[in-house]
Design a protein around this motif. Structure first.
Motif, PDB file in Angstrom:
ATOM      1  N   TYR A  18     -24.472  -3.572  18.525  1.00  0.00           N
ATOM      2  CA  TYR A  18     -24.015  -2.225  18.891  1.00  0.00           C
ATOM      3  C   TYR A  18     -22.569  -2.242  19.388  1.00  0.00           C
ATOM      4  O   TYR A  18     -21.800  -1.308  19.110  1.00  0.00           O
ATOM      5  CB  TYR A  18     -24.943  -1.605  19.937  1.00  0.00           C
ATOM      6  CG  TYR A  18     -26.304  -1.268  19.385  1.00  0.00           C
ATOM      7  CD1 TYR A  18     -26.438  -0.383  18.314  1.00  0.00           C
ATOM      8  CD2 TYR A  18     -27.454  -1.833  19.916  1.00  0.00           C
ATOM      9  CE1 TYR A  18     -27.680  -0.069  17.790  1.00  0.00           C
ATOM     10  CE2 TYR A  18     -28.709  -1.523  19.402  1.00  0.00           C
ATOM     11  CZ  TYR A  18     -28.823  -0.647  18.338  1.00  0.00           C
ATOM     12  OH  TYR A  18     -30.046  -0.346  17.822  1.00  0.00           O
ATOM     13  N   MET A  19     -22.206  -3.282  20.100  1.00  0.00           N
ATOM     14  CA  MET A  19     -20.812  -3.395  20.536  1.00  0.00           C
ATOM     15  C   MET A  19     -19.882  -3.501  19.325  1.00  0.00           C
ATOM     16  O   MET A  19     -18.819  -2.869  19.285  1.00  0.00           O
ATOM     17  CB  MET A  19     -20.645  -4.618  21.447  1.00  0.00           C
ATOM     18  CG  MET A  19     -21.311  -4.463  22.801  1.00  0.00           C
ATOM     19  SD  MET A  19     -21.467  -6.019  23.722  1.00  0.00           S
ATOM     20  CE  MET A  19     -19.782  -6.533  23.864  1.00  0.00           C
ATOM     21  N   GLU A  20     -20.286  -4.286  18.347  1.00  0.00           N
ATOM     22  CA  GLU A  20     -19.453  -4.478  17.157  1.00  0.00           C
ATOM     23  C   GLU A  20     -19.261  -3.178  16.381  1.00  0.00           C
ATOM     24  O   GLU A  20     -18.176  -2.899  15.875  1.00  0.00           O
ATOM     25  CB  GLU A  20     -20.077  -5.558  16.271  1.00  0.00           C
ATOM     26  CG  GLU A  20     -19.156  -6.044  15.188  1.00  0.00           C
ATOM     27  CD  GLU A  20     -19.622  -7.346  14.574  1.00  0.00           C
ATOM     28  OE1 GLU A  20     -19.362  -7.543  13.372  1.00  0.00           O
ATOM     29  OE2 GLU A  20     -20.230  -8.187  15.276  1.00  0.00           O
ATOM     30  N   VAL A  21     -20.314  -2.378  16.299  1.00  0.00           N
ATOM     31  CA  VAL A  21     -20.201  -1.073  15.642  1.00  0.00           C
ATOM     32  C   VAL A  21     -19.150  -0.224  16.364  1.00  0.00           C
ATOM     33  O   VAL A  21     -18.333   0.441  15.726  1.00  0.00           O
ATOM     34  CB  VAL A  21     -21.557  -0.338  15.606  1.00  0.00           C
ATOM     35  CG1 VAL A  21     -21.391   1.096  15.152  1.00  0.00           C
ATOM     36  CG2 VAL A  21     -22.528  -1.069  14.705  1.00  0.00           C
ATOM     37  N   GLY A  22     -19.154  -0.262  17.683  1.00  0.00           N
ATOM     38  CA  GLY A  22     -18.159   0.487  18.450  1.00  0.00           C
ATOM     39  C   GLY A  22     -16.742   0.029  18.177  1.00  0.00           C
ATOM     40  O   GLY A  22     -15.828   0.849  18.055  1.00  0.00           O
ATOM     41  N   HIS A  23     -16.561  -1.285  18.065  1.00  0.00           N
ATOM     42  CA  HIS A  23     -15.220  -1.811  17.753  1.00  0.00           C
ATOM     43  C   HIS A  23     -14.753  -1.305  16.387  1.00  0.00           C
ATOM     44  O   HIS A  23     -13.618  -0.861  16.221  1.00  0.00           O
ATOM     45  CB  HIS A  23     -15.226  -3.338  17.746  1.00  0.00           C
ATOM     46  CG  HIS A  23     -15.578  -3.961  19.057  1.00  0.00           C
ATOM     47  ND1 HIS A  23     -15.008  -3.595  20.253  1.00  0.00           N
ATOM     48  CD2 HIS A  23     -16.447  -4.961  19.355  1.00  0.00           C
ATOM     49  CE1 HIS A  23     -15.511  -4.322  21.231  1.00  0.00           C
ATOM     50  NE2 HIS A  23     -16.384  -5.153  20.709  1.00  0.00           N
TER      51      HIS A  23
END
Length: 194
Positions: free
Chosen positions: A141-146
């Protein structure tokens, strides 16, 4: 069929950060292949020979897959495409574009149907969870935000608009795109109404 994308060049980022806004109103005008190239490079492009990308990824597991619904891009047939970061190219998956169906699947957010493209960020959670266990879900989920923030900033730099859409029926988006990965975010991109 693969389509090679144009090269990208450096941009000034500070001004872009000041101007970034969510946009939900688009003109019915096409994008160019160069604009699409920049957006996809920002989303998940490869930045060096080791395979590192424009976004941080836990353990370099890179669980994301980037799909594009193309309604109107000059020099590109409409349809569903998958971005191949390692080649900075598109893989044409379907000759039918599904902007209206995606808008309906996104709880009738019809501005998606107006946008010339919609970028769909999906994830294969196993790539990260197999390394990090349950904590891996958080990392995906963090990577999607990036990736989404990169798309926002690049769209702003190109004088385009976008918005992150997280409200949609997952199974319906998977069916529309005919994908196995889990769709996590829709990002319609287009020319802004002033």
């Amino acid at each position: 069929m693969k389509i090679e994308l144009p090269e990208v060049h450096e941009i000034d980022l500070v001004k872009v950060m000041y101007e970034r806004r969510s946009v939900r109103e688009f003109l019915g005008e096409p994008l160019t292949l160069h604009e699409l190239s920049y957006l996809l490079f920002a989303a998940y492009g490869v930045t060096d020979e080791r395979g590192f990308k424009t976004v941080p990824s836990a353990g370099a597991t890179y669980p994301l897959e980037i799909y594009i619904n193309v309604k109107d891009v000059i020099g590109l047939d409409e349809g569903i495409y998958k971005y191949i970061p390692e080649e900075h190219a598109l893989l044409w998956l379907s000759e039918e574009e599904h902007s209206k169906e995606l808008a309906l699947a996104a709880l009738h957010q019809m501005f998606i149907a107006v946008a010339p493209i919609t970028i769909i960020i999906a994830a294969d959670f196993y790539r990260t969870v197999s390394v990090y266990g349950e904590r891996g879900y958080r990392y995906v989920y963090m990577e999607v935000g990036h990736s989404a923030q990169n798309i926002y900033l690049m769209a702003t730099r190109l004088n385009l608009g976008t918005v992150s859409v997280g409200a949609f029926y997952d199974d319906e988006v998977k069916r529309i795109l005919n994908i196995e990965e889990e769709p996590l975010l829709l990002m319609p991109v287009g020319r802004k109404k002033e």
